[in-house]
Design a protein around this motif. Structure first.
Motif, mmCIF file in Angstrom:
data_model
loop_
_atom_site.group_PDB
_atom_site.id
_atom_site.type_symbol
_atom_site.label_atom_id
_atom_site.label_comp_id
_atom_site.label_asym_id
_atom_site.label_seq_id
_atom_site.Cartn_x
_atom_site.Cartn_y
_atom_site.Cartn_z
ATOM 1 N N ALA A 106 -3.320 -6.750 -7.678
ATOM 2 C CA ALA A 106 -4.582 -7.187 -7.088
ATOM 3 C C ALA A 106 -4.895 -6.256 -5.924
ATOM 4 O O ALA A 106 -4.013 -5.571 -5.410
ATOM 5 C CB ALA A 106 -4.471 -8.628 -6.603
ATOM 6 N N PRO A 107 -6.146 -6.197 -5.488
ATOM 7 C CA PRO A 107 -6.462 -5.343 -4.334
ATOM 8 C C PRO A 107 -5.683 -5.780 -3.102
ATOM 9 O O PRO A 107 -5.449 -6.975 -2.886
ATOM 10 C CB PRO A 107 -7.965 -5.569 -4.138
ATOM 11 N N THR A 108 -5.268 -4.812 -2.321
ATOM 12 C CA THR A 108 -4.662 -5.116 -1.025
ATOM 13 C C THR A 108 -5.811 -5.403 -0.074
ATOM 14 O O THR A 108 -6.657 -4.547 0.175
ATOM 15 C CB THR A 108 -3.824 -3.932 -0.524
ATOM 16 N N VAL A 184 -17.415 0.580 4.506
ATOM 17 C CA VAL A 184 -17.047 1.863 3.904
ATOM 18 C C VAL A 184 -17.589 1.922 2.481
ATOM 19 O O VAL A 184 -18.023 0.913 1.917
ATOM 20 C CB VAL A 184 -15.507 2.061 3.903
ATOM 21 N N PRO A 185 -17.610 3.095 1.862
ATOM 22 C CA PRO A 185 -18.108 3.197 0.482
ATOM 23 C C PRO A 185 -17.425 2.208 -0.453
ATOM 24 O O PRO A 185 -16.274 1.822 -0.247
ATOM 25 C CB PRO A 185 -17.770 4.648 0.105
ATOM 26 N N ASP A 186 -18.160 1.782 -1.451
ATOM 27 C CA ASP A 186 -17.678 0.758 -2.391
ATOM 28 C C ASP A 186 -16.625 1.367 -3.310
ATOM 29 O O ASP A 186 -16.868 1.664 -4.479
ATOM 30 C CB ASP A 186 -18.858 0.208 -3.202
ATOM 31 N N ASP A 187 -15.445 1.527 -2.755
ATOM 32 C CA ASP A 187 -14.326 2.142 -3.464
ATOM 33 C C ASP A 187 -13.094 1.286 -3.166
ATOM 34 O O ASP A 187 -12.590 1.269 -2.045
ATOM 35 C CB ASP A 187 -14.123 3.579 -2.960
ATOM 36 N N GLN A 188 -12.627 0.563 -4.188
ATOM 37 C CA GLN A 188 -11.545 -0.381 -3.957
ATOM 38 C C GLN A 188 -10.270 0.318 -3.513
ATOM 39 O O GLN A 188 -9.500 -0.199 -2.701
ATOM 40 C CB GLN A 188 -11.261 -1.201 -5.219
ATOM 41 N N LEU A 194 -6.972 1.143 3.455
ATOM 42 C CA LEU A 194 -7.187 0.731 4.840
ATOM 43 C C LEU A 194 -6.383 -0.530 5.153
ATOM 44 O O LEU A 194 -5.810 -0.666 6.242
ATOM 45 C CB LEU A 194 -8.668 0.498 5.095
ATOM 46 N N ALA A 195 -6.324 -1.450 4.195
ATOM 47 C CA ALA A 195 -5.530 -2.662 4.401
ATOM 48 C C ALA A 195 -4.047 -2.327 4.464
ATOM 49 O O ALA A 195 -3.308 -2.865 5.307
ATOM 50 C CB ALA A 195 -5.804 -3.661 3.271
ATOM 51 N N VAL A 196 -3.602 -1.433 3.607
ATOM 52 C CA VAL A 196 -2.197 -1.001 3.649
ATOM 53 C C VAL A 196 -1.901 -0.342 4.991
ATOM 54 O O VAL A 196 -0.839 -0.563 5.588
ATOM 55 C CB VAL A 196 -1.889 -0.038 2.483
#
Length: 532
Positions: A106-108, A184-188, A194-196
Motif C-alpha cells: 500500500a502507499p506509504t 506535490v505532483p500527483d505521483d504516488q 516523502l512519507a518514508v
C-alpha cells in the motif's frame, strides 16, 4: 542488535549499522562473493572463506550492525493504550516463526508515519520519556531535504509550532505533512518517498545505531534483493564510533568478489585507491566522502567508475574503469575452519547466524578427531553481528557459570546473558581476532572474551556499533519495517561498549601491503601466542 532471532542494518545492515545520518557503509566483504584466500599453506576444512549476508534468515548486514537475542528478551509492551483514531499499533515480527500471508503493498502515507511515530514511543529504549519535538523536527528536515532534492519545494513546508505534548503535536505535524503531499505532483511514488523520509528522519533523531528503516529505498537494495555495486570490500566499513580517529588512509581493497565487475576489471585485494574519477581520495589529509560514495553505487546506477589504483606488491599505478552491476547471489552462510601451525584450528564465520555455534563446535570436534589440537583462533574480523545467544554458546566451550553481558532497560532493570553451560568445555587456549568491522553481537562476544579472561584479543578495536537488542516492527504499507532497540548492552564488568568498542590486547592492524602480499600479521600473532 535485535531481540528477535532475526533482524534485517547497518552497519549496519547490517549497520549497523545501520543508524547515524549516513548509515550506508562502503561495500563490505559481506556483500561479496568469495575472494582471494587468507594465508599461505593452510589446510582447509570446509568451503573457502566467504563474506556472507544473512538475508534469507532475516539477518541482514545493514548500515549498522545486528545483535539479535532470544524472543524472551522482547521489546517492552506499549507504554500507553492506543487511541481509537490512531492506526493499529506496529506489529512486532518474528522472522523465525511462521510467516503471515503476503499482502499487496500500500502507499506509504501519513498514516504510516503516524504508526511509526507511536511505535517509537511504545517500543524504543526509554521511548515513554522521549520528547516528541526532536523526532518531528528531524522528520520535517528529512521531508524538506527530499522536496529540494526532487525540485518540488513548497512554501508552506515548515515545521508548525510544537508544544511538547506528543498527542497534541502529532495532529499539527500530520496536517502539515498532508498539505505537502497534496501539493506535490500527483505521483504516488513521490508522495510515498516523502512519507518514508519522515519516518527515516524520526529514526535518525534517536542517534541510535540499531534503530533504522528497512523497506523500498533502503541503501543497496534491488527489486530482487540481490546486491549491486562494484564487488569490492574496503578497509573503511562501518560508520565510525565516537572514539574513532579521523580516517587518514590509505583506502584499499580488502576483498574483490569472484564474478564481480571489479574482478573482471582486474582489481585485487590490497590495491590502494588513490583517486576516483580523477578526484583524489584525500585532500589536505581529509577523506573526500563523495569519493567513497562513488564506490558504493546504488541500484540501478551503471555509470562507470574510473579508479586510480596502486598495487603495493608491484608498486605499479594504473587506471581501471569499472561499471557497476549485479553481484553474485549470496551463498548460504557457514563456518570455515583452517588448520594452521600444525595443531591450531582457525575458525572463521562472518556473522552470528542461527546455528553457527553448533556448526563451529562440530567442525572443531571433527578436526579434533583426526588432529591433536593445541588451540583455537576465532577470526571475527568483518563479522557484523547476528544472534547474541550463539556467542554465549561458543563462550560456554571455555567457561561455565558466568555472565557475558547484560541487557538493561531505561529503568535500570537488567537481564543477565549467561554463557551456555550445556556446551562441553574444550579445555583449549583461545585467541580471538577483531577489527573495526566486528560489530554488535560480535562485540558482545569480544567483550565476554575480554571480561571473562577467556583468551587474548588480537587485531584492532571493534566497531563500537552496539547500542542494544532490537526488534523489527512492520508498518501498515506492508513494505516498511523499522528496527528499534528496547534495551542497552552492558559488559560483564558494567562497561558500556556502544560508541567505544572493545580494544585488543595485542594491536595488529592489516595494511594494504600485507593484503597485497598475502600476509596476515594478526593471524601470525595469534598463532605465536598459542604456540608459545
Amino acid at each position: 542488535m535485535s531481540d528477535t532471532p532475526a533482524d534485517p542494518l547497518p552497519a549496519a545492515t547490517t549497520p549497523a549499522d545501520p543508524l547515524p545520518a549516513d548509515p550506508t557503509p562502503a561495500e563490505t566483504p559481506a556483500a561479496q562473493a568469495p575472494s582471494a584466500g587468507r594465508g599461505l599453506g593452510h589446510r582447509r576444512i570446509g568451503l573457502l572463506r566467504q563474506r556472507r549476508v544473512l538475508v534469507t534468515t532475516g539477518i541482514a548486514v545493514l548500515a549498522g550492525s545486528v545483535l539479535v537475542t532470544a524472543l524472551t528478551a522482547s521489546a517492552s509492551p506499549s507504554a500507553e493504550p492506543h487511541q481509537a483514531d490512531r492506526p493499529a499499533a506496529c506489529a512486532p515480527q518474528d522472522p523465525t516463526g511462521p510467516q503471515p500471508p503476503a499482502q499487496d503493498p500500500a502507499p506509504t502515507s501519513v498514516s504510516t508515519v503516524e504508526q511509526a511515530y507511536y511505535c517509537i514511543f511504545d517500543n524504543y529504549y526509554g521511548g515513554s520519556r522521549l520528547d516528541d519535538r526532536p523526532l518531528l523536527q528531524y522528520a520535517a528536515q528529512a521531508v524538506v531535504r527530499e522536496l529540494r532534492k526532487r525540485d518540488v519545494d513548497q512554501p508552506f513546508a515548515v515545521l508548525p509550532a510544537l508544544t511538547g505534548d506528543r498527542d497534541k503535536d502529532w495532529p499539527l505535524f500530520a496536517e502539515r505533512l498532508q498539505e505537502v503531499l497534496d501539493a506535490v505532483p500527483d505521483d504516488q511514488a513521490l508522495r510515498s518517498s516523502l512519507a518514508v523520509a519522515a519516518i527515516q528522519g524520526m529514526l535518525t533523531a534517536l542517534h541510535d545505531n540499531h534503530a533504522d528503516y528497512q523497506g523500498p529505498g533502503s541503501p543497496g537494495a534491488t527489486p530482487d534483493a540481490h546486491p549491486w555495486g562494484l564487488g569490492i570490500g574496503l578497509n573503511r566499513t562501518l560508520p565510525p564510533a565516537a572514539t574513532a580517529p579521523d580516517f587518514t588512509g590509505p583506502l584499499f581493497l580488502t576483498t574483490v568478489g569472484t564474478g564481480t565487475p571489479a574482478a573482471a576489471a582486474g582489481l585485487k585485494p590490497g590495491d590502494v585507491i588513490e583517486a576516483v574519477n580523477n578526484v583524489p581520495v584525500f585532500t589536505n589529509g581529509q577523506l573526500n566522502p563523495g569519493v567513497v560514495d562513488s564506490l558504493r553505487p546504488s541500484y540501478p546506477r551503471r555509470v562507470p567508475v574510473t579508479l586510480t589504483v596502486r598495487r603495493p606488491a608491484t608498486d605499479r599505478t594504473r587506471r581501471v574503469r569499472v561499471t557497476p552491476g549485479p553481484l553474485p547471489a549470496q551463498p548460504k552462510p557457514r563456518v570455515d575452519v583452517t588448520l594452521v601451525a600444525g595443531g591450531i584450528a582457525d575458525v572463521r564465520f562472518d556473522a552470528f547466524y542461527p546455528g553457527v555455534a553448533q556448526e563451529a563446535l562440530k567442525a572443531i570436534a571433527d578436526l579434533k578427531a583426526t588432529t591433536k589440537l593445541t588451540g583455537i583462533i576465532f577470526d571475527l574480523r568483518g563479522n557484523r553481528g547476528g544472534v547474541a545467544d550463539e556467542g554465549n554458546k561458543l563462550m560456554g566451550a571455555f567457561v561455565h557459570d558466568a555472565t557475558a553481558v547484560s541487557f538493561c532497560d531505561a529503568d535500570g532493570d537488567c537481564d543477565p546473558q549467561p554463557v551456555d553451560n550445556s556446551t562441553p568445555l574444550l579445555h583449549l587456549p583461545m585467541v580471538t581476532l577483531t577489527d573495526d568491522g566486528c560489530a554488535s553481537a560480535c562485540e558482545v562476544f569480544a567483550t565476554g572474551v575480554k571480561d571473562l579472561h577467556l583468551g587474548a584479543l588480537v587485531g584492532t578495536r571493534t566497531a563500537g556499533v552496539n547500542s542494544g537488542p532490537a526488534r523489527l516492527y512492520a508498518l501498515n504499507d506492508h513494505t516498511s519495517l523499522i528496527r528499534l532497540p528496547s534495551q542497552r548492552v552492558i559488559g560483564a564488568n558494567g562497561e558500556i561498549i556502544d560508541g567505544v568498542g572493545v580494544p585488543p590486547d595485542h594491536f595488529a592492524p592489516l595494511t594494504a601491503a600485507d593484503v597485497s602480499a598475502g600476509k596476515d600479521p594478526a593471524l601470525d600473532k595469534a598463532t605465536a601466542i598459542l604456540s608459545s
